[in-house]
Design an enzyme around this catalytic site. Structure first.
Site, PDB file in Angstrom:
ATOM      1  CG  ASN A 238      -0.469  -0.520   2.532  1.00  0.00           C
ATOM      2  OD1 ASN A 238       0.598  -0.903   2.593  1.00  0.00           O
ATOM      3  ND2 ASN A 238      -1.188   0.040   3.571  1.00  0.00           N
TER       4      ASN A 238
ATOM      5  CE  LYS B 153       8.009 -11.001   0.245  1.00  0.00           C
ATOM      6  NZ  LYS B 153       6.894 -10.710  -0.801  1.00  0.00           N
TER       7      LYS B 153
ATOM      8  CD  GLU C 284       1.508  -0.639  10.880  1.00  0.00           C
ATOM      9  OE1 GLU C 284       0.582  -1.017  11.221  1.00  0.00           O
ATOM     10  OE2 GLU C 284       1.745  -0.235   9.715  1.00  0.00           O
TER      11      GLU C 284
ATOM     12  CB  CYS D 151      -2.614  -0.060   8.958  1.00  0.00           C
ATOM     13  SG  CYS D 151      -1.507   1.048   8.764  1.00  0.00           S
TER      14      CYS D 151
ATOM     15  CD  GLU E 229      -6.990  -4.137   7.850  1.00  0.00           C
ATOM     16  OE1 GLU E 229      -6.457  -5.347   7.646  1.00  0.00           O
ATOM     17  OE2 GLU E 229      -6.473  -3.157   8.060  1.00  0.00           O
TER      18      GLU E 229
HETATM   19  O1  TXE Z   1      -1.040  -8.970   2.927  1.00  0.00           O
HETATM   20  P1  TXE Z   1       0.030  -9.780   3.389  1.00  0.00           P
HETATM   21  P2  TXE Z   1      -1.897  -9.195   1.638  1.00  0.00           P
HETATM   22  C1  TXE Z   1      -4.054  -6.299   5.328  1.00  0.00           C
HETATM   23  C2  TXE Z   1      -5.496  -6.127   4.704  1.00  0.00           C
HETATM   24  C3  TXE Z   1      -5.372  -7.016   3.410  1.00  0.00           C
HETATM   25  C4  TXE Z   1      -4.765  -8.298   4.155  1.00  0.00           C
HETATM   26  C5  TXE Z   1      -4.037  -9.193   3.130  1.00  0.00           C
HETATM   27  O2  TXE Z   1      -6.457  -6.499   5.414  1.00  0.00           O
HETATM   28  O3  TXE Z   1      -6.559  -7.203   2.866  1.00  0.00           O
HETATM   29  O4  TXE Z   1      -3.961  -7.680   4.901  1.00  0.00           O
HETATM   30  O5  TXE Z   1      -3.363  -8.345   2.309  1.00  0.00           O
HETATM   31  C6  TXE Z   1       4.228 -10.952   2.796  1.00  0.00           C
HETATM   32  N1  TXE Z   1       5.842 -15.420   5.289  1.00  0.00           N
HETATM   33  N2  TXE Z   1      -3.139  -5.620   5.005  1.00  0.00           N
HETATM   34  O6  TXE Z   1      -2.222 -10.313   1.344  1.00  0.00           O
HETATM   35  O7  TXE Z   1      -0.228 -11.203   2.883  1.00  0.00           O
HETATM   36  C7  TXE Z   1       4.111 -10.464   1.529  1.00  0.00           C
HETATM   37  O8  TXE Z   1       4.501 -11.302   0.510  1.00  0.00           O
HETATM   38  C8  TXE Z   1       6.386 -14.235   5.088  1.00  0.00           C
HETATM   39  C9  TXE Z   1      -2.593  -4.599   6.128  1.00  0.00           C
HETATM   40  O9  TXE Z   1      -1.382  -8.108   0.428  1.00  0.00           O
HETATM   41  O10 TXE Z   1       0.214  -9.753   4.938  1.00  0.00           O
HETATM   42  C10 TXE Z   1       3.948  -9.208   1.711  1.00  0.00           C
HETATM   43  O11 TXE Z   1       5.428  -8.922   1.292  1.00  0.00           O
HETATM   44  N3  TXE Z   1       5.979 -13.293   4.240  1.00  0.00           N
HETATM   45  C11 TXE Z   1      -1.609  -3.779   6.009  1.00  0.00           C
HETATM   46  C12 TXE Z   1       3.644  -9.006   2.940  1.00  0.00           C
HETATM   47  O12 TXE Z   1       3.821 -10.067   3.657  1.00  0.00           O
HETATM   48  C13 TXE Z   1       4.837 -13.156   3.974  1.00  0.00           C
HETATM   49  C14 TXE Z   1      -0.749  -3.649   4.646  1.00  0.00           C
HETATM   50  C15 TXE Z   1       2.324  -8.387   3.532  1.00  0.00           C
HETATM   51  O13 TXE Z   1       1.339  -9.308   2.778  1.00  0.00           O
HETATM   52  C16 TXE Z   1       4.034 -14.592   4.177  1.00  0.00           C
HETATM   53  C17 TXE Z   1      -1.249  -5.024   3.764  1.00  0.00           C
HETATM   54  C18 TXE Z   1       4.640 -15.415   4.928  1.00  0.00           C
HETATM   55  N4  TXE Z   1       3.716 -16.677   5.086  1.00  0.00           N
HETATM   56  C19 TXE Z   1      -2.248  -5.611   3.902  1.00  0.00           C
HETATM   57  N5  TXE Z   1       2.637 -14.251   3.488  1.00  0.00           N
HETATM   58  C20 TXE Z   1      -0.931  -2.709   6.905  1.00  0.00           C
HETATM   59  N6  TXE Z   1      -0.692  -3.065   8.103  1.00  0.00           N
HETATM   60  O14 TXE Z   1      -0.873  -1.681   6.419  1.00  0.00           O
HETATM   61  C21 TXE Z   1       2.503 -12.980   3.058  1.00  0.00           C
HETATM   62  N7  TXE Z   1       3.873 -12.514   3.418  1.00  0.00           N
END
Ligand code: TXE
Length: 499
Positions: free
Chosen positions: A158, A181, A256, A290, A391
């Site tokens: 984001n 990453k 976070e 977030c 969320e």
């Molecule tokens: O995020 P992910 P996604 C929330 C929001 C969204 C939901 C899923 O509700 O709909 O999370 O979003 C890495 N081991 N937020 O799927 O999966 C991934 O490759 C290691 C809140 O896009 O949490 C990416 O680099 N790494 C938020 C990062 O984690 C892993 C921002 C975030 O991906 C992994 C985004 C694993 N097993 C989404 N799985 C905020 N706090 O601002 C994923 N990743």
């Protein structure tokens, strides 16, 4: 200085001060959410690439060049990074906007502020010092801060560069080395950023990037025995897996995560400002922040009036190309996310929520091929509905009435999350009571989404733990060593008595 990204770009891992050939043939495509076209590709790094990056980061950590670099020199390096971001003159904002669909005007502002972040932590590099515990003469106890070691920074899509920088800047200021990453959905700006730092003087291996999927690059990094700390921003589900992996190796973890933040308007508030705060809180960045103020609570006396304003504004929000300065709401970042949001809207409908605005995919002129969601406002919701509890991470607001402070505090705190909250009132005493009673890491009074590098940021409960920003984050990225020195002279002590 400009950067360019095209469909023929394929990002390789950035290790030891340059791009290297990936040890994998697997690739991932990143798609422009505005029109659905492929923007570029990246290597989907696996264990071999991650091992190379972590090994390089560890070597750099232990190298005299980095380990023994005077702290003031680390500060100068961070200032040179700040200068380089200024020289890039907003071109990374353009790369990021095409990648994740966030408005160019918001990203320009965000990237204009990035050098301040690096300069703020540059200042700390030679000012964060240890302590001396008071002891009687003849004994000294020193508390010496040290870098934690190799930091894995796992970041989302984001605000990729800002979120990565929230980790990179303090980590480097404190002498750690970093492997980033990026999210597979928005990798380009981070890759272009590290490449643009080639001649600022960072020793090779101090800052590395492994692109790829969460399940491959992310998991390999999380589980690598050479990683000393994981700093993660993302969803709560991935955050829990990462925390569990960190716990297995008893390494430090900073999370976070998501939120379901309440934005509360009392009848005595400045209603113009409050209505704008509600709109900004949920529709800025298409709700993909977030801290999105996704649950709006309006006191009954002003419920109809404020709802009417919010709905009227939601219906006139200009959707379109995020690169157009007139656009107010861009697409959501990728197709699977669009489907997830639309699924949540459908289930809210099915549970009996009333749609006061929006409620569907936006398919008007110029929007058809992109991942656009109409600014959506739900009323008639009940606290147990998914749309109130989970969320959405999209432009979807739920509006609920409340009677008094006790009533709204109970409703606002009735969530697994605890990231942020907004309170709109002219009554200072009430504002202070509310700030004490709300179970959230950040409380905004008569404002929303205010942030600064010098202000600690982080949530409670399922929104994670550990702080970013301010002096607080320096404690996350250092470990304190307690050093005892006996300066006593004369006869040796009784070896069986601790002294
Ligand atoms: O995020 P992910 P996604 C929330 C929001 C969204 C939901 C899923 O509700 O709909 O999370 O979003 C890495 N081991 N937020 O799927 O999966 C991934 O490759 C290691 C809140 O896009 O949490 C990416 O680099 N790494 C938020 C990062 O984690 C892993 C921002 C975030 O991906 C992994 C985004 C694993 N097993 C989404 N799985 C905020 N706090 O601002 C994923 N990743």
């Amino acid at each position: 200085m400009t950067v360019s990204v095209s469909a023929s770009t394929r990002y390789a891992p950035y290790i030891d001060g340059g791009y290297v050939d990936p040890q994998t043939d697997a690739v991932v495509e990143s798609v422009n959410p505005t029109d659905g076209t492929v923007l570029y590709e990246m290597a989907d790094c696996g264990e071999a690439d991650v091992d190379r990056a972590v090994t390089s980061a560890r070597r750099a950590l232990e190298s005299p060049e980095w380990r023994d670099m005077p702290p003031a020199e680390r500060g100068r390096l961070l200032r040179r990074i700040a200068d380089r971001i200024r020289e890039l003159d907003g071109s990374l904002a353009l790369v990021e906007s095409r990648d994740n669909g966030k408005l160019i005007r918001e990203l320009r502002a965000q990237h204009r502020a990035l050098p301040n972040l690096y300069e703020y932590f540059a200042g700390w590099a030679d000012k964060f010092h240890g302590d001396v515990v008071p002891k009687p003469a003849g004994t000294m106890n020193l508390l010496v801060p040290e870098p934690v070691g190799v930091v894995a920074a796992i970041v989302p899509w984001n605000s990729p560069l800002s979120i990565a920088s929230n980790k990179i800047a303090p980590a480097l200021a404190m002498g750690n080395t970093v492997v980033v990453k990026p999210s597979e959905h928005a990798t380009a700006a981070i890759m272009e950023f590290v490449a643009a730092l080639e001649d600022v003087g960072l020793p090779p291996g101090v800052l590395n990037v492994v692109p790829g999927l969460g399940g491959s690059a992310g998991a390999a990094l999380t589980n690598h025995p050479g990683v000393d700390m994981i700093a993660f921003t993302g969803g709560t589900a991935a955050g829990r897996m990462i925390a569990a992996a960190a716990a297995q190796r008893t390494i430090r973890c900073q999370l976070e995560l998501g939120g379901k933040s309440p934005n509360i308007v009392f009848a005595d508030a400045d209603l113009d400002r409050a209505a704008n705060g509600i709109i900004a809180g949920i529709f800025a960045a298409a709700g993909q922040t977030c801290v999105a103020g996704s649950r709006c609570y309006l006191q009954r006396e002003i419920y109809d009036e404020v709802l009417e304003r919010v709905v009227a504004r939601a219906r006139t929000i200009r959707l379109g190309d995020p690169l157009d300065d007139e656009t107010e709401l861009g697409p959501v970042a990728f197709e699977a996310h669009l489907d997830r949001i639309l699924g949540m809207i459908e289930r809210a409908d099915a549970e009996g929520a009333e749609v006061a605005a929006g409620g569907a995919r936006a398919t008007g002129d110029g929007l058809r091929d992109g991942f656009f969601v109409e600014p959506t406002v739900f009323t008639g919701v009940r606290p147990e509905m998914e749309i109130v509890r989970e969320e959405v991470f999209g432009p979807v607001l739920t509006v609920l009435p409340f009677s008094d402070e006790d009533d709204v505090v109970a409703a606002a705190n009735d969530t697994p999350y605890g990231l942020a909250a907004g309170v709109w009132t002219r009554d200072l005493n009430r504002a202070m009571r509310m700030t004490r009673r709300l179970n959230a890491g950040i409380v905004w009074v008569n404002t929303y989404r205010a942030m600064a590098p010098e202000s600690p940021f982080g949530g409670f409960k399922a929104s994670g733990y550990g702080k970013e920003g301010g002096e607080a984050v320096l404690h996350e990225f250092t470990r304190s060593k307690s050093v005892w020195i006996d300066l006593a002279e004369g006869p040796a002590r009784d070896p069986f008595v601790i002294g």
